[in-house]
Design a protein around this motif. Structure first.
Motif, PDB file in Angstrom:
ATOM      1  N   ALA A   3      21.582  -7.800  34.000  1.00 38.88           N
ATOM      2  CA  ALA A   3      21.175  -7.602  32.441  1.00 38.88           C
ATOM      3  C   ALA A   3      22.506  -7.960  31.488  1.00 38.88           C
ATOM      4  N   PRO A   4      22.168  -8.727  30.483  1.00 37.49           N
ATOM      5  CA  PRO A   4      20.894  -9.219  30.100  1.00 37.49           C
ATOM      6  C   PRO A   4      20.501 -10.526  30.636  1.00 37.49           C
ATOM      7  N   ALA A   5      21.140 -11.235  31.877  1.00 37.70           N
ATOM      8  CA  ALA A   5      20.692 -12.346  32.262  1.00 37.70           C
ATOM      9  C   ALA A   5      19.627 -11.923  33.261  1.00 37.70           C
ATOM     10  N   THR A   6      18.646 -12.981  33.172  1.00 32.40           N
ATOM     11  CA  THR A   6      17.403 -12.611  33.970  1.00 32.40           C
ATOM     12  C   THR A   6      17.456 -13.539  35.490  1.00 32.40           C
ATOM     13  N   PRO A   7      16.877 -12.916  36.344  1.00 32.67           N
ATOM     14  CA  PRO A   7      16.805 -13.692  37.606  1.00 32.67           C
ATOM     15  C   PRO A   7      16.289 -15.262  37.529  1.00 32.67           C
ATOM     16  N   GLU A   8      15.519 -15.780  36.595  1.00 26.40           N
ATOM     17  CA  GLU A   8      15.136 -17.030  36.229  1.00 26.40           C
ATOM     18  C   GLU A   8      16.383 -17.837  35.855  1.00 26.40           C
ATOM     19  N   VAL A   9      17.256 -17.101  34.913  1.00 30.33           N
ATOM     20  CA  VAL A   9      18.391 -17.883  34.500  1.00 30.33           C
ATOM     21  C   VAL A   9      19.284 -18.194  35.640  1.00 30.33           C
ATOM     22  N   ILE A  10      19.391 -17.177  36.395  1.00 32.35           N
ATOM     23  CA  ILE A  10      20.524 -17.011  37.474  1.00 32.35           C
ATOM     24  C   ILE A  10      20.202 -18.165  38.593  1.00 32.35           C
ATOM     25  N   THR A  11      18.768 -18.169  38.846  1.00 32.19           N
ATOM     26  CA  THR A  11      18.255 -19.288  39.657  1.00 32.19           C
ATOM     27  C   THR A  11      18.481 -20.646  39.345  1.00 32.19           C
ATOM     28  N   ALA A  12      18.114 -20.813  38.073  1.00 34.64           N
ATOM     29  CA  ALA A  12      18.194 -22.250  37.316  1.00 34.64           C
ATOM     30  C   ALA A  12      19.838 -22.460  37.310  1.00 34.64           C
TER      31      ALA A  12
END
Length: 430
Positions: A392-401
């Motif tokens: 956090a604050p990064a989300t799994p979706e951002v990491i995956t992208a």
């Protein structure tokens, strides 16, 4: 001589030049000569047959290791000789007062024994050796002239003797008359030996003549077929036509080579026998009698053309064999060139297929990058979801992208490096 180491064949080789001497003859004498071709093992039976004659005549057992033998039975003498293709039996019997015109040297030989001589009879000759004191040479010449018979007559041994013959077979025998006009016993023996050798070698040389006529027919047919095949080779328009012509040409070559193998010895033997005939005729030292052909003239007119025919057929056969071999090589070259052209076309097709496969492989590699990137990004997504409290604050979706381009780049570079390494290995192997 005991000081020297002698060659084991020295004595044998020295004795060879003294072997088979002519039998000295005291005029008058009957001589009968028989030559038998070796046939179905007949040569191996000759020793036992000669031993049987010695047993009947109460003579010592014969020794035939040397290939020649002289037996003296009292009433007659026998000279036996074994040659490469035939064996000869020469019988000698003194002419006694009261002997008839049809008498010969075989009258004292056991009938059953001479009937069973092994082999096939190829030459049979009666020779009557008389003195010019008993028989006038002019009487023999005059007897032949009115009847128009072809009489061969000549003076021999530098005019020390006379020879008369017609080279015909009468009652199974050819006949010679040798008149002694100053011959020594050894000269008379040599003359008789030369005459029977001329007769035998003449017939042996002519054994090749029927073979030559048979081979001549084969060669005529083969030459016509070869000409047709060459026309067919010129008209061929496809590989199948060339293969068909090559098959026929190979069969023709096999036929000719089989004929060459079957006849080479016979033609070579004919030439050798003819040379022996010429040598023996030279040894007669003939002097021509007016109006009568000599033995040399008879041989040149009757025997020489037959031998020339055999020699021509042998050369023609060898020439045809060579021509077939050359034409076969030419046709094989054409077939090989056509095969190479077909192989080049096949290689070009394989090259095109390889290029297509390479393009497909590159397409598949692109799809592989997408598939690997997809599955790897899903793994990153699962990991990010499990550690979302820590990122956090990064989300799994951002990491995956963010991981997708990184993963795709790494996969692409890895595949490219692997292809490069494989290319280097293939280049080193070549």
């Amino acid at each position: 001589m005991s000081l020297f180491e002698q060659h084991p064949l020295r004595q044998t080789l020295n004795d060879e030049v003294h072997a088979r001497p002519p039998v000295p003859l005291d005029t008058p004498e009957y001589v009968t000569y028989l030559a038998f071709l070796h046939h179905e093992g007949s040569a191996e039976r000759e020793t036992a047959h000669l031993a049987a004659l010695c047993g009947q005549l109460e003579l010592p057992a014969p020794r035939t290791d040397s290939g020649h033998l002289l037996l003296d039975a009292g009433d007659f003498r026998l000279k036996w000789e074994r040659h490469n293709e035939f064996s000869s039996y020469t019988f000698f019997r003194r002419i006694h007062p009261g002997d008839g015109a049809e008498d010969n040297a075989l009258l004292s030989v056991p009938t059953a024994w001479r009937r069973d001589i092994p082999g096939q009879l190829i030459a049979a000759t009666h020779i009557e050796v008389r003195s010019t004191d008993d028989v006038d040479p002019d009487s023999l010449l005059n007897q032949a002239s009115p009847r128009g018979e072809t009489l061969v007559a000549a003076r021999v041994a530098e005019c020390a003797g006379w020879v008369f013959t017609d080279f015909h077979i009468h009652d199974g025998f050819s006949r010679f008359v040798l008149l002694d006009d100053g011959l020594t016993p050894r000269q008379a023996g040599r003359m008789v030996q030369r005459l029977v050798e001329i007769e035998t070698y003449r017939v042996m040389a002519l054994l090749a003549f029927p073979v030559a006529k048979e081979v001549g027919r084969l060669l005529s047919h083969a030459e016509d077929e070869l000409a047709d095949l060459m026309d067919g080779m010129g008209d061929a328009r496809s590989a199948e036509d060339d293969h068909a012509v090559l098959g026929r040409l190979t069969r023709l070559a096999a036929d000719i080579e089989r004929s060459v193998a079957r006849t080479t010895f016979r033609f070579g033997a004919a030439a050798a026998y003819y040379r022996l005939v010429q040598q023996r005729v030279d040894d007669l030292r003939e002097t021509r009698l007016g109006g009568f052909p000599t033995i040399r003239e008879f041989m040149e007119r009757r025997l020489a053309p037959a031998i020339a025919t055999c020699a021509t057929i042998a050369r023609r056969q060898e020439d045809l064999s060579g021509r077939i071999a050359r034409n076969s090589q030419l046709l094989r070259t054409r077939v090989d060139i056509e095969l190479e052209r077909q192989n080049q076309e096949l290689l070009a097709q394989m090259n095109r297929r390889a290029k297509i496969q390479l393009h497909l492989q590159e397409t598949v590699e692109g799809l592989s990058v997408v598939a690997i990137t997809y599955y790897a990004s899903q793994l990153v997504n699962y990991v990010a979801k499990g550690a979302k409290g820590y990122i956090a604050p990064a989300t799994p979706e951002v990491i995956t992208a963010l991981s997708i381009p990184v993963i795709a780049g790494l996969v692409f570079m890895g595949l490219r490096r692997m292809r490069k390494l494989l290319s280097e290995e293939n280049g080193g192997a070549r």
